[in-house]
Design an enzyme around this catalytic site. Structure first.
Site, mmCIF file in Angstrom:
data_model
loop_
_atom_site.group_PDB
_atom_site.id
_atom_site.type_symbol
_atom_site.label_atom_id
_atom_site.label_comp_id
_atom_site.label_asym_id
_atom_site.label_seq_id
_atom_site.Cartn_x
_atom_site.Cartn_y
_atom_site.Cartn_z
ATOM 1 N NE ARG A 75 -3.053 3.794 -6.322
ATOM 2 C CZ ARG A 75 -3.456 4.048 -5.080
ATOM 3 N NH1 ARG A 75 -2.977 5.093 -4.439
ATOM 4 N NH2 ARG A 75 -4.344 3.270 -4.492
ATOM 5 C CD GLU B 125 -5.249 1.682 -8.068
ATOM 6 O OE1 GLU B 125 -5.529 0.804 -8.931
ATOM 7 O OE2 GLU B 125 -4.295 1.603 -7.303
ATOM 8 C CD GLU C 245 -3.615 -6.388 -9.033
ATOM 9 O OE1 GLU C 245 -4.465 -6.274 -8.126
ATOM 10 O OE2 GLU C 245 -2.664 -5.607 -9.165
ATOM 11 C CG ASP D 19 1.991 6.055 -8.732
ATOM 12 O OD1 ASP D 19 2.205 7.214 -9.144
ATOM 13 O OD2 ASP D 19 1.614 5.133 -9.471
ATOM 14 C CG HIS E 36 2.052 1.585 -8.655
ATOM 15 N ND1 HIS E 36 1.028 2.487 -8.827
ATOM 16 C CD2 HIS E 36 1.451 0.392 -8.444
ATOM 17 C CE1 HIS E 36 -0.125 1.873 -8.720
ATOM 18 N NE2 HIS E 36 0.088 0.594 -8.485
ATOM 19 C CG HIS F 110 -2.007 -1.059 1.068
ATOM 20 N ND1 HIS F 110 -3.166 -0.852 0.363
ATOM 21 C CD2 HIS F 110 -2.056 -2.349 1.514
ATOM 22 C CE1 HIS F 110 -3.896 -1.955 0.390
ATOM 23 N NE2 HIS F 110 -3.245 -2.872 1.080
ATOM 24 N N GLY G 100 -12.498 -1.982 -2.783
ATOM 25 C CA GLY G 100 -11.066 -2.265 -2.638
ATOM 26 C C GLY G 100 -10.389 -1.086 -1.976
ATOM 27 C CD GLU H 249 -17.149 -10.150 -6.251
ATOM 28 O OE1 GLU H 249 -16.478 -9.977 -7.278
ATOM 29 O OE2 GLU H 249 -16.637 -10.118 -5.104
#
Length: 386
Positions: A75, A165, A174, A72, A322, A66, A100, A151
């Protein structure tokens, strides 16, 4: 006779990818961790997917990972600016889902921008730290952390906006985006907003200088051993070079080493794209070289746009991120001005691990022989130090 010191000099001349790179040497994102492989999973597709996901979420419990993402600045600043630029229209007084959430930094940006409520969702143990950070920053009444798969979590209400993100290497690595789309379909109100709302993956011709340096260095090393030990080890020279070209590389490419204008591989509208659309993506392309150079790779990168037109770019033309660029090594071929390279690129989710990708490339240079290259984009794409 070649001395051992000369052999060591040859080794030194064959640097790892990182030695030639401009990217920070930090822990990179992975699609899986903890040594779990498909061979370890024997109880059917559901159990396989469960273990793969557990491994994936375990990797995101690592605080150093993280740090790499937050560090970054391209970002992190892009998300902050997009959120703050659209405060009045999209966020103030609105309900937000952060899919996330990681450390919760995007959730806290939304709270700073005046969100009425934020649901911060993460399946990894980093959610425990996110809750602590949110309380420490005085946002516990605004932000609720929900630890669980996107979900499976149940929200108490529909949301006005989803921020996430979700992008991995080459944008799709991913395979996190389907989870975001699930939340969109179940919890986003009609007329709600997606942050980001559009994502485009590009490809272009490349001459990656570090590929040439590695090839020359490793080839010379195996050849030179004949002079030191009177043994012919040259058979391994070609194998070493071939192995390097079988791996997808995550590496920054210099702007001047991009040999053509880019063409989009896919252009995703995050309001309408489906998970099924992402299972297999194919694109026919024609790329024309700019100048006389040596083609040795395809270079891929992505841009995402937020409401209001704000863009986050991972292009070689811009500041490093990154995510870096994704490089597919090719057999070296000379190019002249306006030489055309035609072919098709396909990206499909791997059947044995849905977090991994298979990248298949068929191409020809100047109407020459058709060449097919097949790459698996798995954890090895992060390990370029051979």
């Amino acid at each position: 006779m070649v001395t051992m010191s000369e052999v060591k000099a040859v080794i030194a001349a064959a640097p790892s990818v990182g030695a030639e790179a401009t990217q920070p040497q930090t822990k990179k994102r992975r699609a899986s961790e903890n040594g779990i492989t498909v061979a370890d999973i024997k109880n059917g597709a559901d159990e396989k997917a469960r273990v793969i996901d557990e491994s994936y979420f375990a990797s995101y419990s690592d605080i150093e990972l993280h740090r790499t993402m937050i560090e970054d600045s391209v970002r992190t600043n892009a998300y902050q600016q997009a959120i703050f630029q659209n405060t009045e229209e999209d966020i103030r007084g609105k309900v937000v889902a952060d899919v996330g959430c990681g450390t919760g930094i995007l959730s806290m940006f939304c709270a700073q921008a005046g969100a009425k409520k934020v649901y911060a969702i993460d399946a990894s143990k980093i959610a425990v730290h996110a809750k602590q950070l949110i309380e420490a920053n005085g946002f516990k009444d605004v932000i609720t952390v929900l630890q669980g798969k996107a979900e499976e979590v149940e929200l108490p209400e529909k949301v006005d906006m989803i921020v996430s993100e979700w992008m991995g290497y080459m944008m799709l690595y991913e395979t996190m985006l389907p989870s975001v789309l699930y939340v969109r379909d179940k919890w986003l109100k009609p007329g709600g907003k997606m942050y980001p709302e559009r994502a485009v993956l590009y490809m272009a011709l490349g001459e990656a200088q570090w590929i040439t340096k590695y090839e020359e260095g490793t080839y010379d090393f195996w050849i030179s051993l004949n002079h030191v030990y009177n043994l012919d080890m040259s058979l391994l020279a070609d194998h070493a070079v071939a192995r390097y070209k079988d791996v997808v590389h995550v590496h920054m490419v210099a702007q001047e080493d991009v040999l053509s204008l880019p063409t989009p591989v896919c252009d995703l509208n995050l309001m309408t794209v489906t998970a099924e659309d992402l299972r297999s993506i194919s694109r026919s392309f024609t790329l024309s070289s700019m100048g006389s150079r040596r083609l040795n790779s395809m270079v891929l990168w992505f841009d995402v746009w937020f409401p209001g037109g704000f863009k986050l770019s991972t292009s070689p033309d811009n500041e490093d991120t990154h995510w870096q660029n994704t490089v597919l090594p090719l057999a070296t071929a000379p190019l002249q001005q306006d030489t055309q390279v035609k072919g098709e690129l396909s990206i499909t989710q791997d059947l044995t691990n849905h977090r991994f990708l298979n990248v298949d490339l068929t191409y020809s240079v100047d109407k020459g022989e058709e060449i097919t290259r097949c790459f698996k984009m798995d954890d090895n794409c992060n390990d370029n130090d051979f």
